[in-house]
Design an enzyme around this catalytic site. Structure first.
Site, mmCIF file in Angstrom:
data_model
loop_
_atom_site.group_PDB
_atom_site.id
_atom_site.type_symbol
_atom_site.label_atom_id
_atom_site.label_comp_id
_atom_site.label_asym_id
_atom_site.label_seq_id
_atom_site.Cartn_x
_atom_site.Cartn_y
_atom_site.Cartn_z
ATOM 1 N N SER A 42 57.213 -20.601 -26.960
ATOM 2 C CA SER A 42 58.526 -21.180 -26.689
ATOM 3 C C SER A 42 58.979 -21.986 -27.896
ATOM 4 O O SER A 42 58.145 -22.481 -28.671
ATOM 5 C CB SER A 42 58.410 -22.120 -25.475
ATOM 6 O OG SER A 42 59.532 -22.971 -25.376
ATOM 7 N N TYR A 82 54.787 -29.564 -21.812
ATOM 8 C CA TYR A 82 54.881 -28.103 -21.981
ATOM 9 C C TYR A 82 54.835 -27.747 -23.464
ATOM 10 O O TYR A 82 54.122 -26.824 -23.869
ATOM 11 C CB TYR A 82 56.186 -27.645 -21.342
ATOM 12 C CG TYR A 82 56.569 -26.201 -21.531
ATOM 13 C CD1 TYR A 82 56.089 -25.218 -20.655
ATOM 14 C CD2 TYR A 82 57.452 -25.815 -22.534
ATOM 15 C CE1 TYR A 82 56.477 -23.887 -20.808
ATOM 16 C CE2 TYR A 82 57.843 -24.498 -22.691
ATOM 17 C CZ TYR A 82 57.348 -23.535 -21.819
ATOM 18 O OH TYR A 82 57.744 -22.224 -21.971
HETATM 19 N N1 LIG Z 1 62.360 -18.693 -19.054
HETATM 20 C C1 LIG Z 1 62.515 -19.178 -20.268
HETATM 21 O O1 LIG Z 1 63.617 -19.636 -20.669
HETATM 22 C C2 LIG Z 1 61.344 -19.189 -21.227
HETATM 23 C C3 LIG Z 1 61.581 -19.591 -22.551
HETATM 24 C C4 LIG Z 1 60.500 -19.599 -23.450
HETATM 25 C C5 LIG Z 1 59.237 -19.200 -23.009
HETATM 26 N N2 LIG Z 1 59.037 -18.833 -21.717
HETATM 27 C C6 LIG Z 1 57.689 -18.415 -21.318
HETATM 28 O O2 LIG Z 1 57.755 -17.119 -20.737
HETATM 29 C C7 LIG Z 1 56.657 -16.940 -19.822
HETATM 30 C C8 LIG Z 1 57.181 -16.439 -18.495
HETATM 31 O O3 LIG Z 1 58.042 -17.443 -17.961
HETATM 32 P P1 LIG Z 1 59.168 -17.105 -16.875
HETATM 33 O O4 LIG Z 1 60.336 -17.912 -17.257
HETATM 34 O O5 LIG Z 1 59.279 -15.627 -16.672
HETATM 35 O O6 LIG Z 1 58.487 -17.801 -15.584
HETATM 36 P P2 LIG Z 1 58.605 -17.491 -14.024
HETATM 37 O O7 LIG Z 1 59.855 -16.786 -13.696
HETATM 38 O O8 LIG Z 1 58.278 -18.756 -13.348
HETATM 39 O O9 LIG Z 1 57.405 -16.431 -13.787
HETATM 40 C C9 LIG Z 1 56.076 -16.839 -14.014
HETATM 41 C C10 LIG Z 1 55.152 -15.723 -13.579
HETATM 42 O O10 LIG Z 1 53.797 -16.158 -13.822
HETATM 43 C C11 LIG Z 1 53.080 -16.210 -12.580
HETATM 44 N N3 LIG Z 1 52.157 -17.328 -12.675
HETATM 45 C C12 LIG Z 1 52.449 -18.640 -12.866
HETATM 46 N N4 LIG Z 1 51.330 -19.363 -12.912
HETATM 47 C C13 LIG Z 1 50.295 -18.489 -12.753
HETATM 48 C C14 LIG Z 1 48.886 -18.625 -12.684
HETATM 49 N N5 LIG Z 1 48.305 -19.822 -12.799
HETATM 50 N N6 LIG Z 1 48.131 -17.511 -12.533
HETATM 51 C C15 LIG Z 1 48.706 -16.288 -12.426
HETATM 52 N N7 LIG Z 1 50.040 -16.096 -12.471
HETATM 53 C C16 LIG Z 1 50.816 -17.189 -12.617
HETATM 54 C C17 LIG Z 1 54.163 -16.351 -11.502
HETATM 55 O O11 LIG Z 1 53.761 -15.895 -10.216
HETATM 56 P P3 LIG Z 1 53.035 -16.923 -9.168
HETATM 57 O O12 LIG Z 1 53.852 -18.185 -9.143
HETATM 58 O O13 LIG Z 1 53.025 -16.156 -7.874
HETATM 59 O O14 LIG Z 1 51.661 -17.142 -9.703
HETATM 60 C C18 LIG Z 1 55.231 -15.420 -12.084
HETATM 61 O O15 LIG Z 1 54.887 -14.076 -11.867
HETATM 62 C C19 LIG Z 1 55.952 -18.299 -19.744
HETATM 63 O O16 LIG Z 1 54.828 -18.305 -20.606
HETATM 64 C C20 LIG Z 1 57.016 -19.272 -20.263
HETATM 65 O O17 LIG Z 1 56.449 -20.435 -20.785
HETATM 66 C C21 LIG Z 1 60.061 -18.812 -20.807
#
Ligand SMILES: NC(=O)c1ccc[n+]([C@@H]2O[C@H](COP(=O)([O-])OP(=O)(O)OC[C@H]3O[C@@H](n4cnc5c(N)ncnc54)[C@H](OP(=O)(O)O)[C@@H]3O)[C@@H](O)[C@H]2O)c1
Length: 238
Positions: free
Chosen positions: A144, A157
């Protein structure tokens, strides 16, 4: 057939990446803690006739569990059945929400953020490395801009993502036969992003699917190990 293991693929970026990698011909092993949501995502991936459909013959294996659990990490690698070409460490947590200043950050929340965002991906990589070395495979760690920018409130984070970035950097120097990428997708319209901005309208953020072509390019062109931003990785079309 190549195999990709993608953590956190029940929704958000992980689910979009799963669809893109299936379309690129990968067999998939995917996880998430919520088994019902994961099964629904796996079923949709298998059944989809749309542009995210897996190639005929490719498989989707769903292994529900928590990446911070060592037994679950072992089950994920076992589900790869001896072949792994790509590990995507995508699952992660925002940590405390609303985002507290570091002055007030509860230590247990900080520890949980590091457990999910740093320790778990490194530990899963350790387990996966024998298969990745054998295949000349790759690790893609999702990071990120909060790892490198000083946004007030993002210290927990951001510090965890910074640690993941430096671990990726060192891994790339140590594992010369394996590609190691750490890539920033940019802001995306997901549950995690909504948690970071509670009550705010985030509908102007792009959908996760918008960055998938950039990540698929990283993988299929086997670009050099290093840090990437999806915005700078637009597929070359000519
Ligand atoms: N969204 C953004 O703007 C953004 C920007 C920069 C980076 N990122 C990064 O992109 C990645 C994905 O984020 P996202 O925004 O797609 O998040 P999200 O919509 O909250 O999805 C997270 C996914 O990870 C799973 N998960 C969370 N904790 C887990 C655990 N301990 N064990 C196994 N599965 C787990 C969740 O399912 P469950 O809750 O059922 O486990 C879900 O499938 C992350 O690394 C985040 O830091 C996101």
């Amino acid at each position: 057939m190549s195999t990709a293991l993608i953590t956190g693929a029940s929704r958000g970026l992980g689910r979009a990446l799963a669809a893109g990698l299936a379309r690129a011909g990968f067999d998939l092993v995917i996880d998430a803690r919520d088994a019902a949501a994961l099964d629904a995502a796996a079923g949709a991936l298998r059944a989809s006739g749309g542009p995210g459909a897996p190639r005929p013959g490719s498989s989707v294996t769903a292994v529900p569990g928590d990446v911070t659990d060592p037994a679950h990490r072992a089950a994920l690698v076992a589900a790869c059945a001896g072949r792994l070409d790509l590990l995507v460490n995508n699952a992660g947590t925002l940590g405390a929400s609303p985002l507290p200043a570091l002055a007030d950050y509860p230590a247990d929340e900080l520890r949980a953020a590091f457990e999910a965002n740093v320790i778990a991906p490194i530990a899963l990589t350790q387990l996966a490395l024998p298969l990745l070395r054998a295949s000349g495979g790759a690790v893609l760690n999702i990071t990120s801009d909060a790892a490198v920018e000083a946004y007030a409130g993002w210290g927990g984070y951001g510090a965890a993502k910074a640690a993941l970035e430096q671990a990726s950097n060192v891994l790339a120097a140590e594992e010369l036969g394996v590609r190691v990428w750490w890539a920033d997708p940019g802001d995306l319209r997901t549950d995690m992003h909504q948690l970071a901005f509670p009550g705010e309208d985030i509908s102007d953020r792009p959908e996760p699917a918008s960055v998938v072509p950039a990540f698929v390019r990283l993988v299929t062109e086997r670009l050099p190990s290093g840090r990437y931003r999806a915005a700078h990785l637009a597929p070359v079309t000519s």
